[in-house]
Each structure stands twice: as structure tokens, then as C-alpha cells.
Design an enzyme around this catalytic site. Structure first.
Site, short mmCIF file in Angstrom:
data_model
loop_
_atom_site.label_atom_id
_atom_site.label_comp_id
_atom_site.label_asym_id
_atom_site.label_seq_id
_atom_site.Cartn_x
_atom_site.Cartn_y
_atom_site.Cartn_z
N ASP A 9 86.78 45.47 34.59
CA ASP A 9 87.72 45.37 35.60
C ASP A 9 89.20 45.69 35.02
O ASP A 9 89.64 45.11 34.03
CB ASP A 9 87.97 43.76 36.13
CG ASP A 9 88.98 43.33 37.14
OD1 ASP A 9 89.38 44.42 37.87
OD2 ASP A 9 89.02 42.44 37.42
N ASP A 112 89.09 49.60 40.82
CA ASP A 112 89.30 49.30 39.56
C ASP A 112 88.23 48.50 39.03
O ASP A 112 88.61 47.88 38.06
CB ASP A 112 90.82 48.58 39.67
CG ASP A 112 90.55 46.98 40.12
OD1 ASP A 112 90.03 46.91 41.22
OD2 ASP A 112 91.27 46.33 39.35
N GLU A 113 86.96 48.47 39.54
CA GLU A 113 85.94 47.55 39.03
C GLU A 113 84.55 48.22 39.13
O GLU A 113 84.27 48.89 40.03
CB GLU A 113 85.80 46.27 39.88
CG GLU A 113 86.78 45.26 39.80
CD GLU A 113 86.57 44.05 41.03
OE1 GLU A 113 85.64 43.25 40.75
OE2 GLU A 113 86.97 44.65 41.95
MG MG Z 1 91.42 44.50 38.72
#
Ligand code: MG
Length: 420
Positions: A9, A112-113
Site C-alpha cells: 500500500d 495505490d494498493e
Molecule cells: Mg495508500
């Protein structure tokens, strides 16, 4: 046989990506991550909320999701940068491409993960923490931003581990560590528990994840139905889902939008719903899905949310048909004048390739509308979203297609972690 799953993350993704771009590409001396700073929309725009914050901004009490003016009140010398979605999309692609070099299976979970299935990778299995640390360092060296890596045997535990202290950390949460690391946390920290569920659990005296784990499973099933059982399993760290390369199908398709002005009349509200239905149904059609239940959600000025559902006469992906259902749901939900600041539409009860149920009133009219939708989709795919719009949006402050943050992001699939 246990699996080995990483959750990776990006820390404060939008802020980190803007900062990395400014430092590494533009050569600016100032690094947003070192000073109180946020990414937020226009200063003049009342919708502006904090999308990401630096750690120094967090120390001033600034929260992601709060109104920009509130953040500025807490932190008068806050540096505000606008979001740059095209930059974020390319940073996200580079991030996922790097992860693919290290993992046999990568499942992107949001911009974003990602989940990585490291099962059977000898170096990772011999020393998961060391391997995760090298991966984290590689992202920093190549791409210039930090990540958290959570390590465990399933996605749920890996994600919970990744949310422990930040930034730039590797955490494990193996099943034997659950009593020590997971159970002391407030229930709110458990995946999928929002404020409403938290209130219910507090009502029963369940305050920590450990309280939840020790609660009688039958009791939870009676009080919270299927969700009760899912949460009980989560509290014990059980989640059977494997990392899959192909994203699972959406449970529902939805979008919401905060309007740039208060909506105080039905005609404007219906137009906002139409612009939401345009994006929702376009995504459904591109996935070959039809739905039979439409939900409208509204938020008034004091941030009270209400919603209403309406069953449609047939499974459908026709924009106008779903929009008409949404308008009827809105009528039952809203008095038509108290100011609204957010509206949302969701279509659920999905099916693939379900035949239409005709009735005597619609007289096959929806077949023509379906052909119209197909034609509009094709034009938009070829010439862009703005190339064709309904006449009612011409010269209107309401965009012809609403919802999501940016046209490029609308195509991204976001969905809940499958239960179990
Ligand atoms: Mg994040």
C-alpha cells in the site's frame, strides 16, 4: 498448505506521488512530505476536501476526507497542492509493473494498493519479512515513494497488517499473532466495519476485535445476520479468498457526486441522477451486466445520509430505464426542496445476459433505447466522453457524466474485499 500473501500500500499515495514528481522530475528542493501539506481540490470550490496529507499535517490534526477550510483552520501554513490524476494513473502503473517483477500473481485492489501471492517463491517463503523489506526498498529506489507491506496467510490479515503503523513499514500478522496484534484493536479498525456497524457492536458491549472474537457466533448471526458471521470470521482472521489475476465481478455498480451548489428543486436533482446513471450504466454495459435493483442515496447539508431502493420491472442496463427508477426512488426519499449536497445511484441485484421481461406498457420501447445506448457508448469510446451529450446538459453546470474523481479513474474497478 498455508499461502503467503503480501499487501502493498502506497503511503499517502496522492501526496507521495505529487512530492516524488516535484523532487525527482521537476527538481524542486521542497519536499511536500517533510512539511505540513495536503492534496485537495480548488480553494474556491466548496467541495474541496483533503484527499491526502503529509505526516507533519497529520500531527496538526488534519484528517483525510475533511473539508479543506477545516484543515486550514487547524494548520494555518498548510501547503495545498491540487490533485494530478494523469500523474497518479502513471505512477500507479509503474508501481504495479514493479510488483509484477517480484510476484507470480498480483491483484490490484485500488489505485495505490495490491495483493501479491508469494506462495511458492523460495526467497519469500524462507524469509518473508526480509523479502518484503527488499521489495519496499526497491519501490523507494526506483520510484521514489514509500509503501507499507503487510505479510500474512490471507488477504484479510495481510491488509490488516499493512494498516499498522506507517510509513515505510513491514508488518506481519500471522494467525498465531492474532491475539497479541489484532484483538486489542478497537472494532472500528477491523475491515468492513463502518460507523453504523461500530455503533451496533458498541450497543452490545463489543469494543475491541477481541470482544468480537469472543462473542457467541450464534448471537452475532441473530443480531447482524450474515454480516455478523462474516465479522466473527474476520475477528478470527479467516478469509478464504485467494489472490486472483482477474478481478471478481462487481457486486453492484454505483457512483455519487457532491454538487458544486445545493440542489433544491426536483428538475435539477433528476438531471444530476441522469448524469450519474450515464456513468454507472456505461460501466455495466462494458462488463455485460444487467441489474434489477436501483438505490438512490442523498446527503443533506448537515451530512445526514438517507437512501431508498426500488426494484425494477426487469433486469436492464438501459440508461433511461434505470434513471426513471432512480427518479421514482428519489421521489419517495426527498421532499423536493430541502437542500441536497450529494446524490448517489447504485444498481445491484446483478445478472449476466438475463432476458428482458416485457410488459404491455413499454411496448419494446426499451429495445430502441438499448440500441441508442450502444451507439453512444461506441461514439464515446472512439471520440471521448465529451463528444456526445444529452441536450439537457448543454450549457448546464451539471456535467453530462458524473461520479468518480476523474474520467481516467472511472474505468478503474474498485470493489469490496470478497467476504470469507
Ligand atoms: Mg495508500
Amino acid at each position: 498448505m498455508d499461502r503467503l500473501i503480501f499487501h502493498v500500500d502506497v503511503n499517502s499515495a496522492f501526496l507521495s506521488w505529487t512530492a516524488a514528481h516535484q523532487v525527482l522530475v521537476l527538481g524542486q528542493g521542497r519536499d511536500l512530505r517533510q512539511i505540513p501539506s495536503v492534496i485537495a481540490g480548488d480553494r474556491e470550490d466548496r467541495r474541496a476536501v483533503v484527499l491526502a496529507k503529509s505526516i507533519p499535517a497529520g500531527r496538526c490534526g488534519v484528517h483525510t476526507g475533511e473539508a479543506l477550510f477545516q484543515a486550514q483552520r487547524k494548520c494555518p501554513d498548510l501547503v495545498v497542492e491540487k490533485p494530478d490524476y494523469p500523474l497518479y494513473v502513471s505512477a500507479s502503473r509503474a508501481f504495479i509493473a514493479l510488483l509484477r517483477r517480484y510476484a507470480p500473481a498480483v491483484e490490484q485492489y485500488s489505485i495505490d494498493e495490491a495483493f501479491l501471492d508469494m506462495t511458492g517463491v523460495p526467497d519469500a517463503e524462507d524469509d518473508p519479512v526480509g523479502f518484503a523489506g527488499r521489495l519496499r526498498d526497491q519501490v523507494w529506489e526506483e520510484l521514489g515513494f514509500t509503501v507499507n507491506v503487510g505479510v500474512s496467510v490471507n488477504r484479510l490479515l495481510a491488509k490488516m497488517a499493512g494498516d499498522f503503523s506507517k510509513p515505510n513499514q513491514v508488518h506481519t500478522l500471522f494467525p498465531e499473532e492474532i491475539p497479541e496484534k489484532l484483538w486489542p484493536l478497537p472494532v472500528r479498525r477491523l475491515f468492513l466495519i463502518g460507523p453504523a456497524t461500530e455503533r451496533k457492536l458498541h450497543y452490545y458491549g463489543i469494543r475491541t476485535v477481541g470482544d468480537l472474537a469472543r462473542t457467541d457466533r450464534e448471537f452475532l448471526r441473530r443480531q447482524l445476520h450474515r454480516q455478523g458471521e462474516v465479522l466473527w470470521n474476520y475477528a478470527h482472521g479467516r478469509s478464504g479468498s485467494a489472490v486472483t489475476e482477474t478481478p471478481a465481478l462487481n457486486k453492484g455498480y454505483g457512483n455519487s457526486v457532491t454538487t458544486p451548489f445545493d440542489v433544491t428543486d426536483p428538475a435539477t436533482a433528476r438531471r444530476v441522477l441522469l448524469s450519474l446513471c450515464e456513468t454507472v450504466t456505461a460501466r455495466m454495459r462494458s462488463d455485460g451486466q444487467t441489474g434489477a435493483l436501483v438505490t438512490v442515496q442523498i446527503r443533506d447539508r448537515d451530512f445526514t445520509d438517507r437512501s431508498h431502493q426500488l426494484a425494477l420491472a426487469s433486469f436492464t442496463d438501459v440508461t433511461e430505464e434505470i434513471w426513471r427508477g432512480a427518479c421514482r426512488a428519489l421521489e419517495e426519499l426527498w421532499d423536493g426542496e430541502s437542500p441536497l449536497r450529494q446524490l448517489g445511484v447504485q444498481v445491484s441485484r446483478l445478472a449476466q445476459g438475463c432476458p428482458r421481461q416485457y410488459n404491455v406498457f413499454d411496448g419494446h420501447r426499451y429495445d430502441r433505447l438499448a440500441r441508442l445506448d450502444t451507439a453512444v457508448d461506441a461514439i464515446r469510446a472512439k471520440y471521448g466522453e465529451g463528444s456526445i451529450l444529452r441536450a439537457c446538459f448543454a450549457g448546464s453546470p451539471i456535467p453530462p457524466m458524473s461520479g468518480g474523481l476523474h474520467p481516467e479513474r472511472r474505468t478503474g474497478v474498485t470493489r469490496p474485499l470478497p467476504p470469507g
